[in-house]
Design a protein around this motif. Structure first.
Motif, PDB file in Angstrom:
ATOM      1  N   VAL A 231      -8.277  -7.210  32.389  1.00  0.00           N
ATOM      2  CA  VAL A 231      -8.268  -7.510  31.030  1.00  0.00           C
ATOM      3  C   VAL A 231      -7.220  -8.023  30.658  1.00  0.00           C
ATOM      4  CG1 VAL A 231      -8.349  -6.190  28.949  1.00  0.00           C
ATOM      5  CG2 VAL A 231      -9.894  -5.407  30.939  1.00  0.00           C
ATOM      6  N   THR A 232      -6.001  -7.485  30.805  1.00  0.00           N
ATOM      7  CA  THR A 232      -4.820  -8.125  30.480  1.00  0.00           C
ATOM      8  C   THR A 232      -4.473  -9.753  30.656  1.00  0.00           C
ATOM      9  OG1 THR A 232      -3.389  -6.017  30.557  1.00  0.00           O
ATOM     10  CG2 THR A 232      -2.167  -7.949  30.684  1.00  0.00           C
ATOM     11  N   ASN A 233      -4.841 -10.118  31.908  1.00  0.00           N
ATOM     12  CA  ASN A 233      -4.618 -11.322  32.206  1.00  0.00           C
ATOM     13  C   ASN A 233      -5.829 -12.336  31.700  1.00  0.00           C
ATOM     14  OD1 ASN A 233      -2.602 -10.793  34.334  1.00  0.00           O
ATOM     15  ND2 ASN A 233      -4.039 -10.492  35.878  1.00  0.00           N
ATOM     16  N   MET A 234      -6.943 -11.678  31.324  1.00  0.00           N
ATOM     17  CA  MET A 234      -8.032 -12.474  30.552  1.00  0.00           C
ATOM     18  C   MET A 234      -7.128 -12.899  29.116  1.00  0.00           C
ATOM     19  SD  MET A 234     -11.881 -11.271  29.962  1.00  0.00           S
ATOM     20  CE  MET A 234     -11.739 -10.332  31.593  1.00  0.00           C
ATOM     21  N   LEU A 235      -6.920 -11.841  28.711  1.00  0.00           N
ATOM     22  CA  LEU A 235      -6.195 -11.787  27.248  1.00  0.00           C
ATOM     23  C   LEU A 235      -4.942 -12.734  27.068  1.00  0.00           C
ATOM     24  CD1 LEU A 235      -6.881  -8.257  25.714  1.00  0.00           C
ATOM     25  CD2 LEU A 235      -8.501 -10.384  25.493  1.00  0.00           C
ATOM     26  N   GLN A 236      -4.059 -12.577  28.075  1.00  0.00           N
ATOM     27  CA  GLN A 236      -3.015 -13.340  28.103  1.00  0.00           C
ATOM     28  C   GLN A 236      -3.406 -14.710  28.340  1.00  0.00           C
ATOM     29  OE1 GLN A 236       0.457 -12.698  28.382  1.00  0.00           O
ATOM     30  NE2 GLN A 236      -0.315 -10.591  27.305  1.00  0.00           N
ATOM     31  N   PHE A 237      -4.500 -15.122  28.886  1.00  0.00           N
ATOM     32  CA  PHE A 237      -4.779 -16.638  29.180  1.00  0.00           C
ATOM     33  C   PHE A 237      -5.536 -16.962  27.997  1.00  0.00           C
ATOM     34  CE2 PHE A 237      -7.906 -19.533  29.805  1.00  0.00           C
ATOM     35  CZ  PHE A 237      -7.420 -20.694  30.576  1.00  0.00           C
ATOM     36  N   TRP A 238      -6.473 -16.433  27.506  1.00  0.00           N
ATOM     37  CA  TRP A 238      -7.463 -17.047  26.460  1.00  0.00           C
ATOM     38  C   TRP A 238      -6.535 -16.908  24.971  1.00  0.00           C
ATOM     39  CZ3 TRP A 238     -11.279 -19.883  27.128  1.00  0.00           C
ATOM     40  CH2 TRP A 238     -12.022 -19.745  28.211  1.00  0.00           C
ATOM     41  N   LEU A 239      -5.489 -16.066  24.755  1.00  0.00           N
ATOM     42  CA  LEU A 239      -4.844 -16.133  23.673  1.00  0.00           C
ATOM     43  C   LEU A 239      -3.524 -17.014  23.680  1.00  0.00           C
ATOM     44  CD1 LEU A 239      -5.124 -12.505  22.885  1.00  0.00           C
ATOM     45  CD2 LEU A 239      -6.424 -14.248  21.749  1.00  0.00           C
ATOM     46  N   SER A 240      -3.526 -17.753  24.886  1.00  0.00           N
ATOM     47  CA  SER A 240      -2.347 -18.751  25.251  1.00  0.00           C
ATOM     48  C   SER A 240      -2.428 -20.065  24.633  1.00  0.00           C
ATOM     49  CB  SER A 240      -1.604 -18.377  26.636  1.00  0.00           C
ATOM     50  OG  SER A 240      -2.491 -19.294  27.386  1.00  0.00           O
ATOM     51  N   GLU A 241      -1.584 -20.810  24.991  1.00  0.00           N
ATOM     52  CA  GLU A 241      -1.721 -22.268  24.573  1.00  0.00           C
ATOM     53  C   GLU A 241      -3.161 -22.980  25.602  1.00  0.00           C
ATOM     54  OE1 GLU A 241       2.281 -24.623  23.677  1.00  0.00           O
ATOM     55  OE2 GLU A 241       2.693 -23.212  25.483  1.00  0.00           O
ATOM     56  N   GLU A 242      -3.061 -22.321  26.668  1.00  0.00           N
ATOM     57  CA  GLU A 242      -4.307 -22.745  27.536  1.00  0.00           C
ATOM     58  C   GLU A 242      -5.726 -22.361  26.928  1.00  0.00           C
ATOM     59  OE1 GLU A 242      -4.019 -24.435  30.374  1.00  0.00           O
ATOM     60  OE2 GLU A 242      -2.319 -24.223  30.885  1.00  0.00           O
ATOM     61  N   GLY A 243      -5.746 -21.589  26.125  1.00  0.00           N
ATOM     62  CA  GLY A 243      -6.995 -21.055  25.383  1.00  0.00           C
ATOM     63  C   GLY A 243      -6.767 -21.314  23.796  1.00  0.00           C
ATOM     64  N   PHE A 244      -7.051 -20.126  23.194  1.00  0.00           N
ATOM     65  CA  PHE A 244      -7.090 -20.162  21.854  1.00  0.00           C
ATOM     66  C   PHE A 244      -5.999 -20.154  21.134  1.00  0.00           C
ATOM     67  CE2 PHE A 244     -11.324 -18.463  23.269  1.00  0.00           C
ATOM     68  CZ  PHE A 244     -11.966 -19.554  22.742  1.00  0.00           C
ATOM     69  N   GLY A 245      -4.740 -20.362  21.582  1.00  0.00           N
ATOM     70  CA  GLY A 245      -3.623 -19.960  21.290  1.00  0.00           C
ATOM     71  C   GLY A 245      -3.160 -20.941  20.000  1.00  0.00           C
ATOM     72  N   PRO A 246      -3.299 -22.304  20.069  1.00  0.00           N
ATOM     73  CA  PRO A 246      -3.219 -23.515  19.170  1.00  0.00           C
ATOM     74  C   PRO A 246      -4.164 -23.237  17.837  1.00  0.00           C
ATOM     75  CG  PRO A 246      -3.372 -24.549  21.178  1.00  0.00           C
ATOM     76  CD  PRO A 246      -3.443 -23.031  21.472  1.00  0.00           C
ATOM     77  N   TYR A 247      -5.483 -22.848  18.162  1.00  0.00           N
ATOM     78  CA  TYR A 247      -6.505 -22.483  17.181  1.00  0.00           C
ATOM     79  C   TYR A 247      -6.073 -21.442  16.145  1.00  0.00           C
ATOM     80  CZ  TYR A 247     -10.892 -21.353  15.018  1.00  0.00           C
ATOM     81  OH  TYR A 247     -11.682 -20.966  14.047  1.00  0.00           O
ATOM     82  N   LEU A 248      -5.623 -20.060  16.766  1.00  0.00           N
ATOM     83  CA  LEU A 248      -5.406 -18.973  16.094  1.00  0.00           C
ATOM     84  C   LEU A 248      -3.947 -19.354  15.327  1.00  0.00           C
ATOM     85  CD1 LEU A 248      -6.187 -16.085  18.449  1.00  0.00           C
ATOM     86  CD2 LEU A 248      -7.223 -16.768  16.480  1.00  0.00           C
ATOM     87  N   ALA A 249      -3.248 -20.224  15.947  1.00  0.00           N
ATOM     88  CA  ALA A 249      -1.834 -20.483  15.274  1.00  0.00           C
ATOM     89  C   ALA A 249      -2.040 -21.081  13.705  1.00  0.00           C
ATOM     90  CB  ALA A 249      -1.125 -21.528  16.016  1.00  0.00           C
ATOM     91  N   ARG A 250      -3.156 -21.778  13.546  1.00  0.00           N
ATOM     92  CA  ARG A 250      -3.741 -22.217  12.210  1.00  0.00           C
ATOM     93  C   ARG A 250      -3.837 -21.304  11.188  1.00  0.00           C
ATOM     94  NH1 ARG A 250      -8.944 -25.702  13.218  1.00  0.00           N
ATOM     95  NH2 ARG A 250      -8.580 -25.926  10.881  1.00  0.00           N
ATOM     96  N   PHE A 251      -4.595 -20.156  11.724  1.00  0.00           N
ATOM     97  CA  PHE A 251      -4.654 -19.077  10.798  1.00  0.00           C
ATOM     98  C   PHE A 251      -3.390 -18.145  10.499  1.00  0.00           C
ATOM     99  CE2 PHE A 251      -8.705 -20.101  12.662  1.00  0.00           C
ATOM    100  CZ  PHE A 251      -9.578 -20.128  11.563  1.00  0.00           C
ATOM    101  N   ARG A 252      -2.532 -18.059  11.570  1.00  0.00           N
ATOM    102  CA  ARG A 252      -1.311 -17.260  11.277  1.00  0.00           C
ATOM    103  C   ARG A 252      -0.502 -17.955  10.467  1.00  0.00           C
ATOM    104  NH1 ARG A 252       0.554 -17.491  17.207  1.00  0.00           N
ATOM    105  NH2 ARG A 252       2.550 -16.468  16.475  1.00  0.00           N
ATOM    106  N   GLU A 253      -0.403 -19.412  10.458  1.00  0.00           N
ATOM    107  CA  GLU A 253       0.564 -20.248   9.672  1.00  0.00           C
ATOM    108  C   GLU A 253       0.115 -19.982   8.019  1.00  0.00           C
ATOM    109  OE1 GLU A 253       0.315 -23.945  10.993  1.00  0.00           O
ATOM    110  OE2 GLU A 253       1.584 -23.561  12.891  1.00  0.00           O
ATOM    111  N   ASN A 254      -1.352 -19.998   7.928  1.00  0.00           N
ATOM    112  CA  ASN A 254      -2.077 -19.766   6.421  1.00  0.00           C
ATOM    113  C   ASN A 254      -1.747 -18.369   5.810  1.00  0.00           C
ATOM    114  OD1 ASN A 254      -2.590 -22.556   6.507  1.00  0.00           O
ATOM    115  ND2 ASN A 254      -4.441 -21.979   7.267  1.00  0.00           N
ATOM    116  N   ALA A 255      -1.606 -17.296   6.982  1.00  0.00           N
ATOM    117  CA  ALA A 255      -1.349 -15.871   6.506  1.00  0.00           C
ATOM    118  C   ALA A 255      -0.072 -15.810   5.767  1.00  0.00           C
ATOM    119  CB  ALA A 255      -1.867 -15.065   7.532  1.00  0.00           C
ATOM    120  N   GLU A 256       0.105 -15.191   4.631  1.00  0.00           N
ATOM    121  CA  GLU A 256       1.297 -15.082   3.914  1.00  0.00           C
ATOM    122  C   GLU A 256       1.523 -13.588   3.572  1.00  0.00           C
ATOM    123  OE1 GLU A 256       1.682 -19.176   1.232  1.00  0.00           O
ATOM    124  OE2 GLU A 256       1.420 -17.204   0.366  1.00  0.00           O
ATOM    125  N   PRO A 257       2.399 -13.104   3.939  1.00  0.00           N
ATOM    126  CA  PRO A 257       2.746 -11.538   3.701  1.00  0.00           C
ATOM    127  C   PRO A 257       2.713 -11.331   2.197  1.00  0.00           C
ATOM    128  CG  PRO A 257       4.738 -12.532   4.373  1.00  0.00           C
ATOM    129  CD  PRO A 257       3.778 -13.637   4.555  1.00  0.00           C
TER     130      PRO A 257
END
Length: 273
Positions: A231-257
């Protein structure tokens, strides 16, 4: 001399004829039932997506709820950008990963999830307004103890806070690794963070033994070390640059505290003065 009913020739003819008849019946049934099987698979997929987004209610019209609340989009993993190259309702990332034209080979440290190959494009599911979604549901898969595990991870619209996780396909040991679908274990994921505050694409979320002590940790499955590692390896892969990391970065950049919003408000007030 006439041959008896127990002659080898007649036995072979009867056996062969029986095989032909049975093959025709099975083939006909498979072809006739294929549309129904496909509809059931599609309904199960939509049910799991609604479930991981915490929108599913027993007895609800799954098709109606899905169409009203969920929007599928195809994303290029390398860039994190949407594409109209594929239809989200028909595109199958798992099948695309097998084709050299639409997938790529993984090896060594790049294949921590044990996938061997991964697709270039994948489908994500957006809850609410697709331009500013409340949740983002991501398909995930990887190697468990006994075989491939497939599921969904739901992340809030900030691209960093986990809503829930679910697995719809696995062959893990009942009472041990199969506890990935225990609601009590799944409840631990809500509110956990994926990335640190430094803005990189390396996910921090992982399973740990002995009790989670940070917002990036979830209790490992008791007696199921290899499944937990999977489970850890799966998430580490799919949430990294190899997976959805670049996609989620778009939302993180737009989220303002909240404090950033307050700062902007104060700045506008001063400027207006």
């Amino acid at each position: 001399m006439a041959q008896g009913n127990n002659s080898i020739k007649k036995i072979l003819i009867v056996a062969f004829s029986l095989c032909i008849v049975c093959s025709v019946i099975v083939s006909t049934a498979a072809v006739a039932l294929r549309p129904t099987q496909q509809l059931n698979q599609e309904l199960d997929r939509k049910t799991n997506i609604l479930n991981v987004a915490k929108l599913y209610e027993p007895g609800m019209d799954v098709e109606e709820a899905f169409n009203e609340q969920i929007t599928g989009r195809v994303v290029e993993l390398e860039t994190g950008e949407y594409t109209d190259k594929y239809d989200a309702d028909e595109y199958d990332g798992f099948e695309a990963s097998r084709d050299p034209a639409t997938g790529r080979t993984l090896s060594g440290d790049r294949d921590i999830a044990g996938l061997s190959r991964v697709e270039n494009y994948s489908t994500v599911y957006l809850v609410g307004d697709p331009d500013s979604p409340e949740q983002i549901v991501l398909p995930i898969r990887g190697q468990g103890l006994w075989g491939r595990m497939r599921g969904f991870l739901s992340v809030e619209g900030d691209g960093n806070t986990i809503v829930s996780i679910t697995y719809y396909e696995h062959s893990e040991t009942p009472g041990l690794g199969a506890e990935v679908n225990n609601p009590r274990w799944q409840a631990q994921w809500e509110g956990k963070k994926i990335y640190n505050d430094e803005g990189d694409l390396s996910p921090e979320i992982h399973l740990t033994k002995g009790g989670a002590s940070s917002e990036y940790e979830v209790d490992a499955l008791s007696g199921a070390t290899l499944t937990s590692n999977g489970v850890t390896n799966m998430l580490q892969f799919w949430l990294s640059e190899e997976g959805f990391g670049p996609y989620l970065a778009r939302f993180r950049e737009n989220a303002e505290p909240d404090d950033a919003e307050d700062t902007d408000t104060n700045f506008n007030d001063v400027e207006g003065a």
